[in-house]
Motif scaffolding. Structure first.
Motif, mmCIF file in Angstrom:
data_model
loop_
_atom_site.group_PDB
_atom_site.id
_atom_site.type_symbol
_atom_site.label_atom_id
_atom_site.label_comp_id
_atom_site.label_asym_id
_atom_site.label_seq_id
_atom_site.Cartn_x
_atom_site.Cartn_y
_atom_site.Cartn_z
ATOM 1 N N VAL A 49 0.865 -1.158 -0.088
ATOM 2 C CA VAL A 49 -0.123 -0.062 0.011
ATOM 3 C C VAL A 49 0.921 1.368 0.025
ATOM 4 C CG1 VAL A 49 -1.700 1.305 1.242
ATOM 5 C CG2 VAL A 49 -1.984 -1.267 1.182
ATOM 6 N N HIS B 107 -3.705 -2.191 8.057
ATOM 7 C CA HIS B 107 -4.733 -2.162 8.702
ATOM 8 C C HIS B 107 -5.359 -0.706 8.244
ATOM 9 C CE1 HIS B 107 -7.813 -1.222 11.948
ATOM 10 N NE2 HIS B 107 -8.486 -2.014 11.077
ATOM 11 N N TYR C 37 -8.308 -1.293 5.966
ATOM 12 C CA TYR C 37 -8.198 -2.397 5.095
ATOM 13 C C TYR C 37 -8.636 -3.858 5.630
ATOM 14 C CZ TYR C 37 -5.798 0.427 1.694
ATOM 15 O OH TYR C 37 -5.459 1.260 0.630
ATOM 16 N N THR C 38 -9.048 -4.660 5.172
ATOM 17 C CA THR C 38 -9.555 -6.079 5.436
ATOM 18 C C THR C 38 -8.898 -6.978 4.453
ATOM 19 O OG1 THR C 38 -11.528 -5.309 6.428
ATOM 20 C CG2 THR C 38 -11.412 -7.758 6.165
ATOM 21 N N TRP C 39 -8.223 -7.948 5.010
ATOM 22 C CA TRP C 39 -7.579 -9.124 4.020
ATOM 23 C C TRP C 39 -8.234 -10.378 4.287
ATOM 24 C CZ3 TRP C 39 -3.922 -6.671 0.900
ATOM 25 C CH2 TRP C 39 -3.733 -5.283 1.531
ATOM 26 N N MET D 177 -9.059 -8.527 -0.872
ATOM 27 C CA MET D 177 -8.820 -7.371 -0.112
ATOM 28 C C MET D 177 -9.873 -6.256 -0.126
ATOM 29 S SD MET D 177 -7.704 -3.861 -0.054
ATOM 30 C CE MET D 177 -6.837 -3.455 -1.338
ATOM 31 N N SER D 178 -10.601 -5.486 0.975
ATOM 32 C CA SER D 178 -11.459 -4.647 0.833
ATOM 33 C C SER D 178 -11.082 -3.529 1.747
ATOM 34 C CB SER D 178 -12.627 -5.251 1.213
ATOM 35 O OG SER D 178 -12.811 -5.680 2.354
ATOM 36 N N TRP D 179 -11.602 -2.482 1.529
ATOM 37 C CA TRP D 179 -11.313 -0.979 2.320
ATOM 38 C C TRP D 179 -12.786 -0.363 2.465
ATOM 39 C CZ3 TRP D 179 -9.816 -1.050 -2.669
ATOM 40 C CH2 TRP D 179 -10.392 -0.124 -3.714
#
Length: 146
Positions: A25, A50, A69-71, A77-79
Motif C-alpha cells: 500500500v 490495517h 483495510y481487511t484481508w 482485500m477490501s477497504w
C-alpha cells in the motif's frame, strides 16, 4: 449520490504475486497517479496494512482520507472509508481468482461525494479509478512482483 463500478481484468501473475503488490500500500503512488501520499498508521500481526492515511487528487479535487483495510489471505482485500474531507462513503475491493497461469482480478468501488458534483465529474473520477485499478496495478505487478 453514491456511484458504484466494477471491472474484471487478468494479470499474468499468481494470486500471491498480485496480492503482494496490492499489500504494498505504501507504494500506491508508484502505480496510481491519483495517490499523492500514503502513510500506513497501523498494521495487522502479519504486517499487512490495517489503517492508512492518504492524500488523493482526482478531477481537480484533493481529498485527505483514512481507510481501513481487511484481508482474506491471497483471495481478497477490501477497504472502507473511515474519514474524508471530500466523501461520505468509499468502499472498494479486489477479489483474486486463479486462471491458468494468470489471475482474474475483480475490482469494485463505491463512492459518495460530500459535495454535490455534476454527474459527468463523478463518472470521470470513477472511470479514472477503474482504469488505474486495471492498467496501473497490472503494470506494477508485472514489473515488480513476477
Amino acid at each position: 449520490m453514491a456511484v458504484s463500478s466494477t471491472k474484471s481484468f487478468e494479470i499474468k501473475a499468481t494470486p500471491e504475486q498480485v496480492m503482494a503488490a496490492i499489500a504494498a500500500v505504501d507504494r500506491l503512488p508508484d502505480w496510481s497517479s491519483t495517490h499523492k501520499k500514503v502513510v500506513i498508521e497501523s498494521t495487522y500481526p502479519d504486517g499487512r496494512p490495517h489503517r492508512v492515511r492518504m492524500t488523493v487528487s482526482v478531477i481537480g479535487l484533493t481529498d485527505e482520507q483514512v481507510v481501513d483495510y481487511t484481508w482474506d489471505g491471497d483471495r481478497s482485500m477490501s477497504w472502507t472509508l473511515v474519514e474524508s474531507t471530500q466523501q461520505n462513503q468509499q468502499d472498494g475491493a479486489y477479489t483474486l481468482t486463479p486462471s491458468g497461469g494468470a489471475t482474474t482480478v475483480d475490482f469494485s468501488l463505491t463512492i459518495d461525494p460530500k459535495i454535490p458534483l455534476p454527474g459527468f465529474l463523478v463518472r470521470r473520477a470513477e472511470k479514472t479509478a477503474i482504469e488505474t485499478a486495471g492498467k496501473g496495478l497490472t503494470k506494477f505487478v508485472e514489473e515488480n512482483f513476477r
